[in-house]
Design a protein around this motif. Structure first.
Motif, mmCIF file in Angstrom:
data_model
loop_
_atom_site.group_PDB
_atom_site.id
_atom_site.type_symbol
_atom_site.label_atom_id
_atom_site.label_comp_id
_atom_site.label_asym_id
_atom_site.label_seq_id
_atom_site.Cartn_x
_atom_site.Cartn_y
_atom_site.Cartn_z
ATOM 1 N N MET A 1 -27.361 22.948 -31.031
ATOM 2 C CA MET A 1 -26.794 21.723 -30.513
ATOM 3 C C MET A 1 -27.915 20.752 -30.212
ATOM 4 O O MET A 1 -28.955 21.118 -29.677
ATOM 5 N N ILE A 2 -27.683 19.520 -30.569
ATOM 6 C CA ILE A 2 -28.597 18.434 -30.223
ATOM 7 C C ILE A 2 -27.818 17.494 -29.311
ATOM 8 O O ILE A 2 -26.697 17.100 -29.633
ATOM 9 N N TYR A 3 -28.387 17.152 -28.190
ATOM 10 C CA TYR A 3 -27.762 16.181 -27.295
ATOM 11 C C TYR A 3 -28.715 15.012 -27.172
ATOM 12 O O TYR A 3 -29.873 15.181 -26.791
ATOM 13 N N ASP A 4 -28.244 13.827 -27.544
ATOM 14 C CA ASP A 4 -29.105 12.647 -27.517
ATOM 15 C C ASP A 4 -28.229 11.410 -27.505
ATOM 16 O O ASP A 4 -27.006 11.495 -27.518
ATOM 17 N N GLN A 5 -28.875 10.248 -27.507
ATOM 18 C CA GLN A 5 -28.157 8.980 -27.543
ATOM 19 C C GLN A 5 -28.109 8.455 -28.970
ATOM 20 O O GLN A 5 -29.016 8.711 -29.774
ATOM 21 N N LEU A 6 -27.059 7.706 -29.290
ATOM 22 C CA LEU A 6 -26.924 7.151 -30.640
ATOM 23 C C LEU A 6 -28.114 6.283 -31.024
ATOM 24 O O LEU A 6 -28.482 6.224 -32.195
ATOM 25 N N SER A 7 -28.732 5.650 -30.065
ATOM 26 C CA SER A 7 -29.886 4.792 -30.369
ATOM 27 C C SER A 7 -31.045 5.596 -30.949
ATOM 28 O O SER A 7 -31.950 5.043 -31.559
ATOM 29 N N ASN A 8 -31.017 6.917 -30.791
ATOM 30 C CA ASN A 8 -32.080 7.785 -31.323
ATOM 31 C C ASN A 8 -31.679 8.490 -32.615
ATOM 32 O O ASN A 8 -32.393 9.376 -33.083
ATOM 33 N N LEU A 9 -30.580 8.105 -33.214
ATOM 34 C CA LEU A 9 -30.065 8.790 -34.394
ATOM 35 C C LEU A 9 -31.088 8.844 -35.529
ATOM 36 O O LEU A 9 -31.184 9.836 -36.238
ATOM 37 N N SER A 10 -31.891 7.827 -35.678
ATOM 38 C CA SER A 10 -32.863 7.789 -36.783
ATOM 39 C C SER A 10 -33.927 8.882 -36.657
ATOM 40 O O SER A 10 -34.608 9.199 -37.635
ATOM 41 N N ARG A 11 -34.079 9.476 -35.503
ATOM 42 C CA ARG A 11 -35.036 10.579 -35.325
ATOM 43 C C ARG A 11 -34.645 11.828 -36.107
ATOM 44 O O ARG A 11 -35.454 12.708 -36.323
ATOM 45 N N TYR A 12 -33.396 11.911 -36.499
ATOM 46 C CA TYR A 12 -32.864 13.124 -37.113
ATOM 47 C C TYR A 12 -32.688 12.943 -38.620
ATOM 48 O O TYR A 12 -31.611 13.153 -39.170
ATOM 49 N N SER A 13 -33.757 12.603 -39.296
ATOM 50 C CA SER A 13 -33.713 12.323 -40.734
ATOM 51 C C SER A 13 -33.296 13.545 -41.558
ATOM 52 O O SER A 13 -32.915 13.400 -42.711
ATOM 53 N N PHE A 14 -33.357 14.727 -40.989
ATOM 54 C CA PHE A 14 -32.946 15.946 -41.698
ATOM 55 C C PHE A 14 -31.430 16.067 -41.814
ATOM 56 O O PHE A 14 -30.921 16.904 -42.557
ATOM 57 N N ILE A 15 -30.686 15.241 -41.097
ATOM 58 C CA ILE A 15 -29.227 15.290 -41.157
ATOM 59 C C ILE A 15 -28.776 14.631 -42.463
ATOM 60 O O ILE A 15 -29.102 13.473 -42.717
ATOM 61 N N PRO A 16 -28.035 15.358 -43.301
ATOM 62 C CA PRO A 16 -27.563 14.763 -44.551
ATOM 63 C C PRO A 16 -26.680 13.529 -44.307
ATOM 64 O O PRO A 16 -25.931 13.488 -43.332
ATOM 65 N N HIS A 17 -26.789 12.554 -45.176
ATOM 66 C CA HIS A 17 -25.950 11.346 -45.159
ATOM 67 C C HIS A 17 -26.126 10.520 -43.881
ATOM 68 O O HIS A 17 -25.188 9.868 -43.423
ATOM 69 N N LEU A 18 -27.302 10.537 -43.315
ATOM 70 C CA LEU A 18 -27.536 9.834 -42.052
ATOM 71 C C LEU A 18 -27.201 8.341 -42.154
ATOM 72 O O LEU A 18 -26.617 7.771 -41.244
ATOM 73 N N GLY A 19 -27.549 7.719 -43.261
ATOM 74 C CA GLY A 19 -27.243 6.298 -43.447
ATOM 75 C C GLY A 19 -25.748 6.026 -43.438
ATOM 76 O O GLY A 19 -25.281 5.065 -42.815
ATOM 77 N N ALA A 20 -24.989 6.876 -44.108
ATOM 78 C CA ALA A 20 -23.531 6.710 -44.145
ATOM 79 C C ALA A 20 -22.922 6.930 -42.753
ATOM 80 O O ALA A 20 -21.976 6.244 -42.366
ATOM 81 N N ILE A 21 -23.484 7.869 -42.009
ATOM 82 C CA ILE A 21 -23.006 8.124 -40.639
ATOM 83 C C ILE A 21 -23.263 6.893 -39.771
ATOM 84 O O ILE A 21 -22.373 6.420 -39.060
ATOM 85 N N ARG A 22 -24.474 6.369 -39.841
ATOM 86 C CA ARG A 22 -24.818 5.185 -39.038
ATOM 87 C C ARG A 22 -23.926 4.003 -39.412
ATOM 88 O O ARG A 22 -23.432 3.286 -38.540
ATOM 89 N N GLU A 23 -23.707 3.812 -40.714
ATOM 90 C CA GLU A 23 -22.854 2.710 -41.171
ATOM 91 C C GLU A 23 -21.435 2.856 -40.625
ATOM 92 O O GLU A 23 -20.836 1.894 -40.151
ATOM 93 N N PHE A 24 -20.900 4.067 -40.649
ATOM 94 C CA PHE A 24 -19.558 4.300 -40.126
ATOM 95 C C PHE A 24 -19.494 4.010 -38.628
ATOM 96 O O PHE A 24 -18.569 3.359 -38.143
ATOM 97 N N LEU A 25 -20.473 4.477 -37.887
ATOM 98 C CA LEU A 25 -20.478 4.277 -36.433
ATOM 99 C C LEU A 25 -20.627 2.809 -36.038
ATOM 100 O O LEU A 25 -20.267 2.428 -34.928
ATOM 101 N N ASN A 26 -21.131 1.988 -36.951
ATOM 102 C CA ASN A 26 -21.302 0.555 -36.673
ATOM 103 C C ASN A 26 -20.097 -0.279 -37.086
ATOM 104 O O ASN A 26 -20.141 -1.505 -36.995
ATOM 105 N N ARG A 27 -19.030 0.352 -37.548
ATOM 106 C CA ARG A 27 -17.828 -0.390 -37.938
ATOM 107 C C ARG A 27 -17.309 -1.190 -36.759
ATOM 108 O O ARG A 27 -17.254 -0.704 -35.630
#
Length: 119
Positions: A1-27
């Motif tokens: 489990m990782i617990y963090d703030q969305l503002s730190n999402l870019s720290r987790y570049s190992f997560i697949p599809h990170l760009g698509a996740i960020r784009e969805f969360l910014n809708r």
């Protein structure tokens, strides 16, 4: 489990599809979504829209996956979430291969985290 703030999402570049996740969360309409499941990248990345009243700690179970991961974001209000280590889990159900989940009780060593909206 990782617990963090969305503002730190870019720290987790190992997560697949990170760009698509960020784009969805910014809708802009993210708080108005109604579909129970929204595909982002086929069956490999999707969103389940859940609007619910949280249950008490006693009513809940711990959940694990062997192949998939959950990214849980509280968009409105706050929620008490708990986590613990694998060694503190007691199986409640058998592993469901099709659904990729298993439920557990814990041995009483869970840690409480209050997750606030958009953190």
């Amino acid at each position: 489990m990782i617990y963090d703030q969305l503002s730190n999402l870019s720290r987790y570049s190992f997560i697949p599809h990170l760009g698509a996740i960020r784009e969805f969360l910014n809708r802009k309409d993210i708080l108005d979504l109604k579909e129970p499941e929204i595909p982002i990248k086929g069956k490999g990345l999707f969103v389940r829209v859940l609007k619910f009243t949280p249950k008490s700690v006693v009513e809940n179970s711990f959940e694990t996956h062997q192949h998939h991961s959950d990214l849980q974001v509280v968009l409105k209000g706050s929620e008490l979430m708990q986590f613990t280590s694998d060694g503190q889990l007691i199986p409640k159900t058998e592993y469901d291969l099709k659904g990729d989940y298993q439920f557990f009780h814990d041995k009483g060593a869970a840690l409480d985290v209050i997750v606030k909206e958009k953190e």
